[in-house]
Design an enzyme around this catalytic site. Structure first.
Site, PDB file in Angstrom:
ATOM      1  N   LYS A 154       0.830  -1.203   0.000  1.00 17.81           N
ATOM      2  CA  LYS A 154       0.000   0.000   0.000  1.00 17.81           C
ATOM      3  C   LYS A 154       0.866   1.254   0.000  1.00 17.81           C
ATOM      4  O   LYS A 154       0.671   2.168  -0.813  1.00 17.81           O
ATOM      5  CB  LYS A 154      -0.931   0.010   1.216  1.00 17.81           C
ATOM      6  CG  LYS A 154      -1.885   1.208   1.234  1.00 17.81           C
ATOM      7  CD  LYS A 154      -2.699   1.258   2.506  1.00 17.81           C
ATOM      8  CE  LYS A 154      -1.878   1.835   3.648  1.00 17.81           C
ATOM      9  NZ  LYS A 154      -2.698   2.116   4.853  1.00 17.81           N
ATOM     10  N   ASP A 172      -6.488   0.993   0.813  1.00 18.16           N
ATOM     11  CA  ASP A 172      -6.572   1.343   2.229  1.00 18.16           C
ATOM     12  C   ASP A 172      -7.941   0.922   2.744  1.00 18.16           C
ATOM     13  O   ASP A 172      -8.710   0.255   2.044  1.00 18.16           O
ATOM     14  CB  ASP A 172      -6.289   2.836   2.442  1.00 18.16           C
ATOM     15  CG  ASP A 172      -7.417   3.729   1.946  1.00 18.16           C
ATOM     16  OD1 ASP A 172      -8.347   3.224   1.259  1.00 18.16           O
ATOM     17  OD2 ASP A 172      -7.385   4.934   2.254  1.00 18.16           O
TER      18      ASP A 172
END
Length: 287
Positions: A154, A172
């Site tokens: 991420k 997320d």
């Protein structure tokens, strides 16, 4: 600033929505793969019209600052990170500086972001790795970025997409929640979500798709009480009705520029139609 942008500040009308939003579907099993892909891509196109100014909501001026800010953003808000990093980067502007930091002093600066001991360890470790292995420069590949302490996929995709222009999907909590709410995937694991969503959209759209979905999740499609009655893509959402459907009540749930409130960046992009976030003096107001 254009009249369209000005309307997003203060007294913005509710976002455009279908005059007859769909009833919540009992099942999405009848939707074919092709129909789902078409609906998903239409969601992306319509979000692009609602949020033409979508952007990463962390303040940064170079890849190192973005990398550090993204590591700090775990388990806290971008606003709180943005209120913390000015002092951090004034003290440690380069990887060499941060690698040589006294842990206790670094911890004290980043304390407001939470989990400050673990984050300080990661920041010192990744800074040392940048100094020793990459000539003090942030690498521009996924393979290299994920070798840095505290950096996962991420974080790597945030840096790649916004500092290097390399397409990537940032899964997320907002992104994962919304694509499941839209029935584009039922996966919970971020890497599996990433893979399934990547198969739906052209690679060229991945970075901006991430920004648009995250913007929508923060401003309209909230976790506990989505503003369904003020949602511009309600007609495309199989979960319509999970939140407030009354337009006036839903409008009161809108956040940031959609609700006439400050955004998360102290230094937002020039085309951002909302108000800049307050500096560190208002640190306790993060949300």
């Amino acid at each position: 600033m254009s009249a369209k942008q000005n309307s997003a500040v203060g007294e913005q009308p509710s976002p455009p929505r279908s005059p007859n939003p769909p009833k919540r579907r009992k099942s999405d099993k009848s939707e074919s793969r092709l129909a789902m892909v078409r609906r998903a891509r239409r969601i992306n196109r319509e979000l692009a019209e609602v949020f033409p100014y979508a952007h990463p909501e962390l303040d940064f001026e170079n890849p190192f600052e973005l990398l550090v800010a993204t590591v700090l953003s775990a388990q806290t808000t971008d606003l709180r990170v943005n209120q913390t990093t000015p002092a951090l980067f004034a003290r440690y502007p380069t990887p060499e500086d941060m690698a040589a930091a006294v842990p206790e002093e670094l911890e004290e600066i980043i304390r407001p972001t939470g989990f400050f001991r673990a984050k300080a360890k990661s920041l010192i470790g990744l800074s040392a790795a940048l100094r020793d292995n990459y000539g003090g420069e942030v690498p521009g590949t996924l393979k290299d970025l994920v070798t840095l302490p505290g950096v996962g996929r991420k974080t790597a995709f945030v840096v790649l997409g916004n500092a290097f222009g390399v397409p990537g999907i940032t899964v997320d909590t907002h992104f994962g929640r919304l694509v499941r709410r839209w029935k584009l995937t039922d996966q919970e694991d971020p890497e599996k979500v990433e893979a399934e969503i990547a198969a739906i959209f052209p690679k060229s759209e991945w970075t901006m798709l991430s920004h648009r979905v995250i913007f929508h999740g923060r401003r309209i499609c909230h976790a506990r009480k989505p503003a369904c009655g003020a949602c511009p893509i309600a007609h495309l959402c199989p979960s319509y009705g999970e939140g407030e459907t009354d337009p006036e009540k839903a409008k009161k749930l809108l956040k940031y520029e959609m609700g006439g409130q400050p955004g998360q960046r102290l230094k937002p992009p020039p085309d951002y139609p909302g108000k800049p976030a307050p500096p560190a003096a208002a640190l306790g107001a993060a949300g």
